[in-house]
Design an enzyme around this catalytic site. Structure first.
Site, PDB file in Angstrom:
ATOM      1  N   GLU A  33       0.861  -1.219   0.007  1.00 37.93           N
ATOM      2  CA  GLU A  33       0.216   0.161  -0.030  1.00 37.93           C
ATOM      3  C   GLU A  33       0.924   1.020  -0.588  1.00 37.93           C
ATOM      4  O   GLU A  33       1.049   1.647   1.418  1.00 37.93           O
ATOM      5  CB  GLU A  33      -1.110   0.091   1.347  1.00 37.93           C
ATOM      6  CG  GLU A  33      -1.953  -1.119   1.116  1.00 37.93           C
ATOM      7  CD  GLU A  33      -3.251  -1.079   2.060  1.00 37.93           C
ATOM      8  OE1 GLU A  33      -2.776  -0.403   3.558  1.00 37.93           O
ATOM      9  OE2 GLU A  33      -3.970  -1.347   2.646  1.00 37.93           O
ATOM     10  N   GLU A  38      -6.592  -7.344  -0.137  1.00 38.37           N
ATOM     11  CA  GLU A  38      -7.191  -7.237   1.637  1.00 38.37           C
ATOM     12  C   GLU A  38      -7.601  -6.248   1.435  1.00 38.37           C
ATOM     13  O   GLU A  38      -8.405  -5.559   0.754  1.00 38.37           O
ATOM     14  CB  GLU A  38      -5.626  -6.368   2.204  1.00 38.37           C
ATOM     15  CG  GLU A  38      -5.047  -5.732   3.496  1.00 38.37           C
ATOM     16  CD  GLU A  38      -4.086  -5.046   3.860  1.00 38.37           C
ATOM     17  OE1 GLU A  38      -2.996  -5.392   2.816  1.00 38.37           O
ATOM     18  OE2 GLU A  38      -4.520  -4.525   3.893  1.00 38.37           O
TER      19      GLU A  38
HETATM   20  C1  IDC Z   1      -2.957  -3.311  10.752  1.00 42.48           C
HETATM   21  C2  IDC Z   1      -2.903  -4.483  11.489  1.00 42.48           C
HETATM   22  C3  IDC Z   1      -2.762  -4.155  12.889  1.00 42.48           C
HETATM   23  C4  IDC Z   1      -0.989  -3.704  13.187  1.00 42.48           C
HETATM   24  C5  IDC Z   1      -1.080  -2.173  11.840  1.00 42.48           C
HETATM   25  C6  IDC Z   1       0.598  -1.750  11.750  1.00 42.48           C
HETATM   26  O1  IDC Z   1      -4.513  -4.437  11.551  1.00 42.48           O
HETATM   27  O2  IDC Z   1      -2.599  -5.491  13.940  1.00 42.48           O
HETATM   28  O3  IDC Z   1      -0.451  -2.468  14.108  1.00 42.48           O
HETATM   29  O4  IDC Z   1      -1.090  -3.011  10.498  1.00 42.48           O
HETATM   30  O5  IDC Z   1       0.501  -0.501  10.990  1.00 42.48           O
HETATM   31  C7  IDC Z   1      -3.939  -1.722   6.154  1.00 42.48           C
HETATM   32  C8  IDC Z   1      -2.787  -1.980   5.976  1.00 42.48           C
HETATM   33  C9  IDC Z   1      -1.870  -3.786   6.822  1.00 42.48           C
HETATM   34  C10 IDC Z   1      -2.944  -2.652   8.829  1.00 42.48           C
HETATM   35  C11 IDC Z   1      -4.427  -2.619   8.049  1.00 42.48           C
HETATM   36  C12 IDC Z   1      -5.244  -2.259   8.960  1.00 42.48           C
HETATM   37  O6  IDC Z   1      -2.208  -2.638   4.708  1.00 42.48           O
HETATM   38  O7  IDC Z   1      -1.087  -3.423   7.307  1.00 42.48           O
HETATM   39  O8  IDC Z   1      -2.519  -3.741   9.492  1.00 42.48           O
HETATM   40  N1  IDC Z   1      -5.302  -1.940   6.752  1.00 42.48           N
HETATM   41  O9  IDC Z   1      -4.924  -1.190   9.440  1.00 42.48           O
HETATM   42  N2  IDC Z   1      -4.836  -0.913   4.478  1.00 42.48           N
HETATM   43  C13 IDC Z   1      -5.370  -0.789   4.955  1.00 42.48           C
HETATM   44  C14 IDC Z   1      -6.390  -1.308   6.914  1.00 42.48           C
END
Ligand code: IDC
Length: 442
Positions: free
Chosen positions: A278, A365
Site C-alpha cells: 500500500e 486485502e
Molecule cells: C494493521 C494491523 C495492525 C497493525 C498495523 C501496523 O491490523 O494490527 O498494528 O497494521 O501498522 C492496511 C494495511 C495493514 C493494516 C490494516 C489494518 O495493509 O497492514 O494492518 N490495513 O489497519 N491497509 C488498510 C488497513
C-alpha cells in the site's frame, strides 16, 4: 505429464537440491531474529506470551536451507520437529486507507499471542502427514496450474476464469506461528481457501528493512510457500509497504528480495508476487510505476510467466490511476484494498470504472471493519462488496490470520488454536468469512 505432476517433481528436485546445498555449506544462521533491543524498542503495547515458541517447538524443525532456515514439520510419529520462533511486537497502529477524518482506534494496539502448545495441539492435528487429502478433482493448483491475465480476468491454464480466495497472514514477524501446514490445510479444507498471502512488512518495527532478521523472515516466507505448495494452494509473497510510504524507500532491498524469491520459485506455478502492498503518504502512480518498471523485469527474468500484483496510490485505493496509465507488462494486476465500514460506494464505483477501463484488479486485502483494522464489523457493506467481487470475478484475500485483539483478526483473542477452529473460536469477521466460501468447489 500433467502440469501439476510436472510441477511437483520440479519442486521436489528444487527442495532436495537446496537442502543438499545447505548441508554442503554447513551454514549456520542464528535463530529467533532480533535481539531484545528490537523487541524492547517496540512502541506497541502488545503482549507476547513466552509460550508461543513452545508451540512451534513441538511442530516444526529448522534446518539450514541454503542461506535460509527451513522449518520442517515433524514426522508422522511426532518426532523430529523443533524450531525457535520469536515473534516481535507489532507497532502502534496507524490508520491506513482511512479518510483523514477516520479516528484511530486505541484498542487496535492491544495484542495477546497465546500460542500454548497444549491448546494449539489439542484440537488441531499435531502431526501433519504431508500427504494432503486432495479431493478427487485434485488440488486447486493441480486443476488450474499456471494462471494468467486475460483482459481484466485472472484465468487458469485452460483459459477459464479463476478466482482466488483465502487469508492474508498478519505481519509474519509478529504472528509467525500461523505459517503452519495445519493452519493452511484447515483453511483449505474447512474454509474453501485456495490461496494464502504472506505479508512481510518492509518498513515497520522488525520489518525486513528496519531491523528484522532477514534470514528468519525469508525462512518464514519459504516455509509458507512450501506448505502452500504441498497443499496445492496458490501463495502470494507480499512486500508489505506501509510505514515506509513509498516503495522507493527500500527499492534496492525489494529488488534483491524479489530476485531471490523469483529465482527460487521460478518453476512454481502457484507463486504470485505482490511488490508493494500500500503506497501512501502522497506517493503518486508515476512513482509506483517507476518502481514497478525496475522490479518486474527482475522477476520476469527469472519467472517469465508469474502473476505480479502492484499496489496503487492511497493505500491501494486509486485503481483509476493504472487504469488510465497501465504498466506495459503482461500478467500484471493492480491491488485494491477495502475495509467495508470505511470504504463504500465511492471505492466500489472507482473499482467498477477501473475494470470497465480495462484494469485487472486483485483485492489482496480487505476487512469488514474500518480501515484501522478495528471497530465495528459492517456485514451489510461487506456483502455489497462480495456481490461485486463475484460479479466481476475478482480474487480476494481477507486481512488477517491472527488472534490479535482487533476486529480484523479472524481468530478470537485468547484462542490459541492454530487450526480446527469452530465458530466459537472465531471473531465476528472470522465467522462471516468462514461462511462465505465453505462449500465452494474449486
Ligand atoms: C494493521 C494491523 C495492525 C497493525 C498495523 C501496523 O491490523 O494490527 O498494528 O497494521 O501498522 C492496511 C494495511 C495493514 C493494516 C490494516 C489494518 O495493509 O497492514 O494492518 N490495513 O489497519 N491497509 C488498510 C488497513
Amino acid at each position: 505429464m500433467k502440469t501439476g505432476k510436472f510441477f511437483r517433481s520440479i519442486a521436489a528436485v528444487v527442495v532436495a537440491a537446496a537442502m543438499l546445498a545447505g548441508c554442503a555449506k554447513k551454514e549456520e544462521v542464528p535463530l529467533g531474529g532480533e535481539s531484545s533491543s528490537v523487541v524492547s524498542s517496540a512502541s506497541s503495547t502488545s503482549t507476547v506470551s513466552s509460550t508461543s515458541s513452545a508451540t512451534s517447538s513441538s511442530s516444526a524443525a529448522i534446518r539450514t536451507h541454503s542461506s535460509y532456515k527451513l522449518i520442517v514439520p515433524p514426522n508422522a510419529d511426532g518426532t523430529g520437529g523443533s524450531t525457535s520462533v520469536t515473534p516481535h511486537s507489532d507497532p502502534v497502529q496507524s490508520t491506513p486507507g482511512a479518510s483523514q477524518s477516520t479516528p484511530q482506534s486505541s484498542s487496535a494496539v492491544q495484542s495477546t499471542v497465546q500460542s500454548s502448545s497444549t491448546a494449539a495441539n489439542s484440537s488441531s492435528s499435531s502431526t501433519p502427514t504431508l500427504k494432503p487429502p486432495v479431493s478427487s478433482n485434485g488440488s486447486a493448483v493441480d486443476r488450474h496450474g499456471w494462471l494468467s491475465v486475460m483482459g481484466t480476468d485472472l484465468v487458469d491454464q485452460s483459459g477459464s476464469k479463476m478466482q482466488l480466495y483465502g487469508m492474508s497472514t498478519h505481519g509474519i514477524a509478529w504472528f509467525p506461528d500461523y505459517i503452519n501446514y495445519d493452519t493452511f490445510r484447515f483453511l483449505r479444507d474447512d474454509w474453501g481457501a485456495n490461496c494464502i498471502r504472506l505479508a512481510m512488512y518492509s518498513g515497520e518495527n522488525s520489518g525486513y528493512c528496519t531491523g528484522g532478521d532477514k534470514q528468519w523472515l525469508k525462512g518464514l516466507v519459504n516455509n509458507g510457500v512450501e506448505y502452500a505448495t504441498e497443499l496445492g494452494m496458490y501463495v502470494i509473497i507480499d512486500w508489505h509497504v506501509l510505514g515506509d510510504r513509498t516503495p522507493m524507500t527500500y527499492k534496492e532491498e525489494a529488488k534483491k528480495f524479489f530476485d531471490e524469491m523469483s529465482s527460487r520459485y521460478a518453476d512454481y506455478p502457484n507463486v504470485i508476487y505482490e511488490i508493494c502492498n500500500e503506497p501512501n503518504g502522497g506517493t503518486s502512480w508515476s512513482e509506483i510505476a517507476a518502481y514497478a518498471n525496475e522490479v518486474i523485469p527482475i522477476i520476469r527474468a527469472n519467472s517469465p510467466d508469474s502473476i505480479v500484483i502492484v499496489g496503487t496510490p492511497t493505500w491501494s485505493q486509486e485503481v483509476d490511476k493504472p487504469a488510465a496509465n497501465p504498466l506495459q507488462f503482461d500478467n500484471v494486476m493492480y491491488a485494491l484494498h477495502f475495509y467495508a465500514d470505511t470504504h463504500r460506494d465511492g471505492l466500489r464505483n472507482t473499482m467498477v470504472n477501473a475494470i470497465r477501463s480495462g484494469a485487472p484488479i486483485f483485492i489482496t486485502e480487505f476487512g469488514m471493519c474500518d480501515a484501522s483494522g478495528n471497530g465495528a464489523v459492517n456485514e451489510s457493506e461487506a456483502n455489497k462488496w462480495k456481490s461485486l467481487i463475484d460479479e466481476h470475478n475478482i480474487s480476494y484475500m481477507c486481512w488477517n490470520l491472527a488472534n490479535k485483539g482487533e476486529s480484523s483478526s479472524i481468530i478470537r483473542s485468547g484462542c490459541s488454536k492454530l487450526s480446527g477452529w469452530t465458530d466459537d473460536d472465531l471473531s465476528t469477521q472470522g465467522r462471516i468469512i468462514r461462511s462465505w466460501r465453505r462449500n465452494a468447489d474449486y
